[in-house]
Design a protein around this motif. Sequence first.
Motif, PDB file in Angstrom:
ATOM      1  N   LEU A   1       0.827  -1.197   0.000  1.00 59.96           N
ATOM      2  CA  LEU A   1       0.000   0.000   0.000  1.00 59.96           C
ATOM      3  C   LEU A   1       0.860   1.245   0.000  1.00 59.96           C
ATOM      4  N   ALA A   2       1.879   1.253   0.824  1.00 66.78           N
ATOM      5  CA  ALA A   2       2.773   2.405   0.855  1.00 66.78           C
ATOM      6  C   ALA A   2       3.459   2.592  -0.485  1.00 66.78           C
ATOM      7  N   LEU A   3       3.893   1.489  -1.099  1.00 68.34           N
ATOM      8  CA  LEU A   3       4.551   1.571  -2.391  1.00 68.34           C
ATOM      9  C   LEU A   3       3.594   2.092  -3.455  1.00 68.34           C
ATOM     10  N   ALA A   4       2.340   1.577  -3.429  1.00 67.51           N
ATOM     11  CA  ALA A   4       1.368   1.997  -4.439  1.00 67.51           C
ATOM     12  C   ALA A   4       1.067   3.482  -4.338  1.00 67.51           C
ATOM     13  N   LEU A   5       1.062   4.004  -3.115  1.00 65.33           N
ATOM     14  CA  LEU A   5       0.785   5.424  -2.942  1.00 65.33           C
ATOM     15  C   LEU A   5       1.952   6.282  -3.398  1.00 65.33           C
ATOM     16  N   ALA A   6       3.136   5.709  -3.399  1.00 62.81           N
ATOM     17  CA  ALA A   6       4.324   6.477  -3.759  1.00 62.81           C
ATOM     18  C   ALA A   6       4.601   6.443  -5.260  1.00 62.81           C
ATOM     19  N   VAL A   7       4.145   5.382  -5.967  1.00 65.86           N
ATOM     20  CA  VAL A   7       4.456   5.225  -7.382  1.00 65.86           C
ATOM     21  C   VAL A   7       3.322   5.793  -8.224  1.00 65.86           C
ATOM     22  N   PRO A   8       3.591   6.577  -9.260  1.00 66.28           N
ATOM     23  CA  PRO A   8       2.528   7.104 -10.115  1.00 66.28           C
ATOM     24  C   PRO A   8       1.684   5.972 -10.689  1.00 66.28           C
ATOM     25  N   LEU A   9       0.360   6.184 -10.724  1.00 68.65           N
ATOM     26  CA  LEU A   9      -0.561   5.143 -11.161  1.00 68.65           C
ATOM     27  C   LEU A   9      -0.511   4.909 -12.649  1.00 68.65           C
ATOM     28  N   TYR A  10       0.051   5.821 -13.422  1.00 64.31           N
ATOM     29  CA  TYR A  10       0.007   5.718 -14.868  1.00 64.31           C
ATOM     30  C   TYR A  10       1.324   5.254 -15.473  1.00 64.31           C
ATOM     31  N   ALA A  11       2.186   4.718 -14.659  1.00 65.59           N
ATOM     32  CA  ALA A  11       3.476   4.265 -15.180  1.00 65.59           C
ATOM     33  C   ALA A  11       3.320   3.161 -16.204  1.00 65.59           C
ATOM     34  N   CYS A  12       2.228   2.386 -16.103  1.00 65.43           N
ATOM     35  CA  CYS A  12       2.026   1.239 -17.000  1.00 65.43           C
ATOM     36  C   CYS A  12       0.818   1.449 -17.892  1.00 65.43           C
ATOM     37  N   ARG A  13       0.483   2.690 -18.221  1.00 67.45           N
ATOM     38  CA  ARG A  13      -0.698   2.961 -19.033  1.00 67.45           C
ATOM     39  C   ARG A  13      -0.562   2.336 -20.411  1.00 67.45           C
ATOM     40  N   VAL A  14      -1.679   1.750 -20.885  1.00 62.51           N
ATOM     41  CA  VAL A  14      -1.692   1.170 -22.217  1.00 62.51           C
ATOM     42  C   VAL A  14      -2.298   2.167 -23.189  1.00 62.51           C
ATOM     43  N   GLU A  15      -2.036   1.956 -24.475  1.00 65.17           N
ATOM     44  CA  GLU A  15      -2.468   2.903 -25.499  1.00 65.17           C
ATOM     45  C   GLU A  15      -3.984   2.952 -25.588  1.00 65.17           C
ATOM     46  N   LEU A  16      -4.541   4.143 -25.673  1.00 60.81           N
ATOM     47  CA  LEU A  16      -5.982   4.340 -25.770  1.00 60.81           C
ATOM     48  C   LEU A  16      -6.445   4.109 -27.197  1.00 60.81           C
ATOM     49  N   ALA A  17      -7.632   3.477 -27.341  1.00 65.55           N
ATOM     50  CA  ALA A  17      -8.180   3.254 -28.673  1.00 65.55           C
ATOM     51  C   ALA A  17      -8.484   4.583 -29.349  1.00 65.55           C
ATOM     52  N   ARG A  18      -8.390   4.592 -30.676  1.00 66.94           N
ATOM     53  CA  ARG A  18      -8.658   5.817 -31.434  1.00 66.94           C
ATOM     54  C   ARG A  18     -10.128   6.189 -31.300  1.00 66.94           C
ATOM     55  N   PRO A  19     -10.492   7.477 -31.473  1.00 68.69           N
ATOM     56  CA  PRO A  19     -11.898   7.866 -31.460  1.00 68.69           C
ATOM     57  C   PRO A  19     -12.669   7.092 -32.526  1.00 68.69           C
ATOM     58  N   GLY A  20     -13.867   6.642 -32.170  1.00 74.67           N
ATOM     59  CA  GLY A  20     -14.668   5.879 -33.099  1.00 74.67           C
ATOM     60  C   GLY A  20     -14.436   4.390 -33.019  1.00 74.67           C
ATOM     61  N   ALA A  21     -13.527   3.952 -32.141  1.00 74.17           N
ATOM     62  CA  ALA A  21     -13.241   2.529 -31.968  1.00 74.17           C
ATOM     63  C   ALA A  21     -13.671   2.108 -30.571  1.00 74.17           C
ATOM     64  N   PRO A  22     -14.082   0.848 -30.403  1.00 74.62           N
ATOM     65  CA  PRO A  22     -14.441   0.386 -29.067  1.00 74.62           C
ATOM     66  C   PRO A  22     -13.227   0.351 -28.146  1.00 74.62           C
ATOM     67  N   THR A  23     -13.459   0.584 -26.873  1.00 72.57           N
ATOM     68  CA  THR A  23     -12.381   0.535 -25.892  1.00 72.57           C
ATOM     69  C   THR A  23     -11.839  -0.886 -25.774  1.00 72.57           C
ATOM     70  N   THR A  24     -10.534  -0.985 -25.692  1.00 72.33           N
ATOM     71  CA  THR A  24      -9.898  -2.283 -25.491  1.00 72.33           C
ATOM     72  C   THR A  24      -9.480  -2.419 -24.028  1.00 72.33           C
ATOM     73  N   TRP A  25      -9.419  -3.671 -23.561  1.00 74.53           N
ATOM     74  CA  TRP A  25      -9.063  -3.953 -22.168  1.00 74.53           C
ATOM     75  C   TRP A  25      -7.986  -5.032 -22.158  1.00 74.53           C
ATOM     76  N   PRO A  26      -6.728  -4.664 -22.381  1.00 72.62           N
ATOM     77  CA  PRO A  26      -5.658  -5.670 -22.460  1.00 72.62           C
ATOM     78  C   PRO A  26      -5.583  -6.529 -21.204  1.00 72.62           C
ATOM     79  N   ALA A  27      -5.489  -7.832 -21.410  1.00 74.19           N
ATOM     80  CA  ALA A  27      -5.480  -8.755 -20.277  1.00 74.19           C
ATOM     81  C   ALA A  27      -4.308  -8.499 -19.341  1.00 74.19           C
ATOM     82  N   GLU A  28      -3.172  -8.043 -19.887  1.00 73.60           N
ATOM     83  CA  GLU A  28      -2.003  -7.811 -19.039  1.00 73.60           C
ATOM     84  C   GLU A  28      -2.192  -6.618 -18.106  1.00 73.60           C
ATOM     85  N   SER A  29      -3.227  -5.817 -18.353  1.00 72.94           N
ATOM     86  CA  SER A  29      -3.484  -4.645 -17.508  1.00 72.94           C
ATOM     87  C   SER A  29      -4.647  -4.857 -16.551  1.00 72.94           C
ATOM     88  N   VAL A  30      -5.204  -6.074 -16.495  1.00 75.56           N
ATOM     89  CA  VAL A  30      -6.460  -6.289 -15.790  1.00 75.56           C
ATOM     90  C   VAL A  30      -6.377  -5.921 -14.312  1.00 75.56           C
TER      91      VAL A  30
END
Length: 289
Positions: free
Chosen positions: A31-60
Amino acid sequence: MPPATRELPMRIRPRARAVGRGLRRALPACLALALAVPLYACRVELARPGAPTTWPAESVRRWQWQWQLTGALDPGVDADVFLLDPVATTAAQTAELRSRDRRLVCQVHVGSVLPTDPDADRFPARVRGSASRRPESSWLDVRQWDTLRPVLADRFRLCRGKGFGAVALADADGYAHRSGFPLDFDDALLFNRRLAELARALDLSPGLLGNTEQVTALAPDFDFAVDEECVRLRRCAKLLPFVEAGKPVFHVEYTGSTEDFCVETVGYGFASIRKDRDLDAWRVACPVL
């Protein structure tokens, strides 16, 4: 904020119980580590406008999310995923959120109608039943697909037009309530599958909101799940088919402390938050491990 209450632990399967024991030992440091590390360090690429949102299994297990239906929208909330009202949310607001690489999910009531809904007059009296869970709302006869489909398709198109890439289907479990119609389990299964297919046809990623009794049957048809209070109601294990398929479960509790329920739900692999029932901007998130 309501006083925190400690929830009784639910009975879970052996594998999940073992995970929970491990997390209880590791959570304080994590918990302490999670609060200290930015939450978006492992952000995955966002789908282009007009495309359905993807949910990569490695990010679940990495998602952080926000569910806001009331009050002034706070776009600065530290979350990857926003679940919003497509009528109240403007295209400008969704554009701002997308510019921040947020994933956008619209909440659509597919099995009920309010008299104040902009399209309420498109639902004839014959498809309206008893009072639904929302004040003044009515359940819909989900067997009347030819009548409901064009209206629900337009609700989905509103989401798509405003920049949402996913839709969470609410009130699709009228069979489990006194809807005023002789709905059964199979009626609801067919309705939900038709909705998932309709969402995909309109370039939206479909998500199941509630309806936990049908999760095992419907998990293959949906990309994610949204759950309310599975810890309090002792039904979190019912959502495991989504996690086991590498699909996210976005979970909220309205009572208790995150120090209590996060251990259980993070162990399951859920993205969990604590909210007030009015679903305004306030939230407390469980850590991402």
